[in-house]
Design an enzyme around this catalytic site. Structure first.
Site, PDB file in Angstrom:
ATOM      1  N   ASN A   9       1.114  -1.124   0.030  1.00 44.53           N
ATOM      2  CA  ASN A   9      -0.099  -0.118   0.126  1.00 44.53           C
ATOM      3  C   ASN A   9       0.921   1.157   0.018  1.00 44.53           C
ATOM      4  OD1 ASN A   9      -1.907   2.000   0.510  1.00 44.53           O
ATOM      5  ND2 ASN A   9      -2.485   1.467   2.538  1.00 44.53           N
ATOM      6  N   LYS A  11       0.177   4.476  -0.385  1.00 45.06           N
ATOM      7  CA  LYS A  11      -0.459   5.498  -0.010  1.00 45.06           C
ATOM      8  C   LYS A  11       0.028   6.765  -0.617  1.00 45.06           C
ATOM      9  CE  LYS A  11      -0.255   3.256   4.609  1.00 45.06           C
ATOM     10  NZ  LYS A  11      -0.345   3.551   6.135  1.00 45.06           N
ATOM     11  N   HIS A  96      -9.744   1.219   4.238  1.00 41.30           N
ATOM     12  CA  HIS A  96      -8.585   1.352   5.119  1.00 41.30           C
ATOM     13  C   HIS A  96      -8.648   2.503   6.247  1.00 41.30           C
ATOM     14  CE1 HIS A  96      -4.435   2.608   6.218  1.00 41.30           C
ATOM     15  NE2 HIS A  96      -4.072   1.546   5.576  1.00 41.30           N
ATOM     16  N   GLU A  98      -7.030   4.662   7.532  1.00 36.35           N
ATOM     17  CA  GLU A  98      -6.818   6.241   7.223  1.00 36.35           C
ATOM     18  C   GLU A  98      -8.270   6.878   6.373  1.00 36.35           C
ATOM     19  OE1 GLU A  98      -3.081   5.577   5.261  1.00 36.35           O
ATOM     20  OE2 GLU A  98      -2.297   4.950   7.311  1.00 36.35           O
ATOM     21  N   GLU A 168      -5.939  -4.947  10.090  1.00 33.94           N
ATOM     22  CA  GLU A 168      -4.818  -4.099  10.322  1.00 33.94           C
ATOM     23  C   GLU A 168      -5.236  -3.191  11.772  1.00 33.94           C
ATOM     24  OE1 GLU A 168      -2.838  -2.695   6.465  1.00 33.94           O
ATOM     25  OE2 GLU A 168      -4.479  -1.262   6.848  1.00 33.94           O
ATOM     26  N   GLY A 174       1.955   2.240  10.825  1.00 39.53           N
ATOM     27  CA  GLY A 174       2.992   3.154  10.447  1.00 39.53           C
ATOM     28  C   GLY A 174       3.641   3.594  11.912  1.00 39.53           C
ATOM     29  N   SER A 213       2.896  -2.281  10.390  1.00 34.37           N
ATOM     30  CA  SER A 213       4.172  -2.198  10.453  1.00 34.37           C
ATOM     31  C   SER A 213       4.896  -3.913  10.183  1.00 34.37           C
ATOM     32  CB  SER A 213       4.563  -2.023  11.894  1.00 34.37           C
ATOM     33  OG  SER A 213       4.184  -0.476  12.336  1.00 34.37           O
TER      34      SER A 213
END
Ligand code: PGA
Length: 258
Positions: A9, A11, A96, A98, A168, A174, A213
């Protein structure tokens, strides 16, 4: 039975040139593992056209980071499944954390996007996962059940094998804090149970990816867990060599050689 899927991904990283180069390098460095590992990348939407030409005639598959559920219409800033199909993009990440956190994506939106992708014979990678406070309050089961429900409602038994779920945990994305293999496996097993309730033995065909991560150092131990069928990788997927080393780990995992 379930072929590993390692999906990067990207991003909001990698411009045209970096996209072209990284896909070319990744294709070369993972060619030897394509028999037992699927490799996909999700570049920025504006570079999907160049990604599509770089990935052509390689085993690297393309995913979008988002898609709108409608076929067309007045939805400024969005794109539909048919726009992705024109570029030979066969997968899309939906839900996702985010997107949920910064762009207001709801559980219901995610379900509709899964439906649109399945209708287009594309692969949805639907993301679920709890925040740190939800974990600390022992609400993992409640949160995952709530997020999975609108997804499961959109899928028929004949389609379920095409569904990919990415677990996730938000606190691991991250942050450098990876879920331990045991923590991840526990939630993956629970997701499998939810799938079994609706789809019986067909639940065994659904791939469950771990994300948060994931990196070359921890990929192998995560992938050894019985219900972890691949990885959704952010930061560690930007570099072709790092990405390829996770693909190699997947290929060598003992689960895969059985
Ligand atoms: P990370 O991101 O690997 O950088 O934690 C994973 C993701 O957000 O999909």
């Amino acid at each position: 039975m379930r072929k590993f899927l390692i999906c990067g991904n990207w991003k909001m990283h990698h411009n045209v040139e970096a996209t072209r180069q990284t896909i070319t390098d990744l294709a070369a460095q993972t060619k030897a593992f394509q028999h037992n590992v699927e490799v996909a990348v999700a570049p920025v939407a504006t570079v999907l056209w160049v990604a599509s030409s770089a990935a052509r005639q390689t085993h690297v598959q393309l995913a979008a980071q988002n898609v709108h559920h409608a076929a067309k219409g007045a939805f400024t800033g969005e794109w539909s499944v048919s726009h992705l199909q024109e570029l030979s993009v066969g997968m899309a990440i939906v839900g996702h954390s985010e997107r949920r956190q910064y762009f207001g994506e709801t559980d219901e939106n995610v379900g509709k996007k899964v439906r649109a992708l399945l209708d287009a014979h594309m692969t949805p990678i639907a993301c679920v996962g709890e925040t740190l406070s939800e974990r600390e309050e022992n609400r993992i089961v409640e949160v995952i059940t709530r997020q999975m429900k609108p997804i499961l409602q959109q899928v028929t038994p004949n389609e379920v094998s095409r569904l990919v779920i990415a677990y996730e945990p938000v606190w691991a994305i991250g942050t450098g804090k990876t879920a331990t293999p045991l923590q991840a496996q526990e939630v993956h097993a629970f997701i499998r149970e939810l799938l079994e309730k609706d789809f019986g033995s067909r639940a065994a065909q659904v791939r469950l990816l771990y994300g948060g991560s994931a990196k070359p150092d921890n990929a192998a131990e995560l992938l050894c867990e019985p219900d972890i069928d691949g990885l959704l990788v952010g930061g560690a997927s930007l570099d072709a060599a790092s990405f390829a080393s996770m693909v190699e780990s997947a290929s060598r995992t003992s689960k895969n050689s059985k």
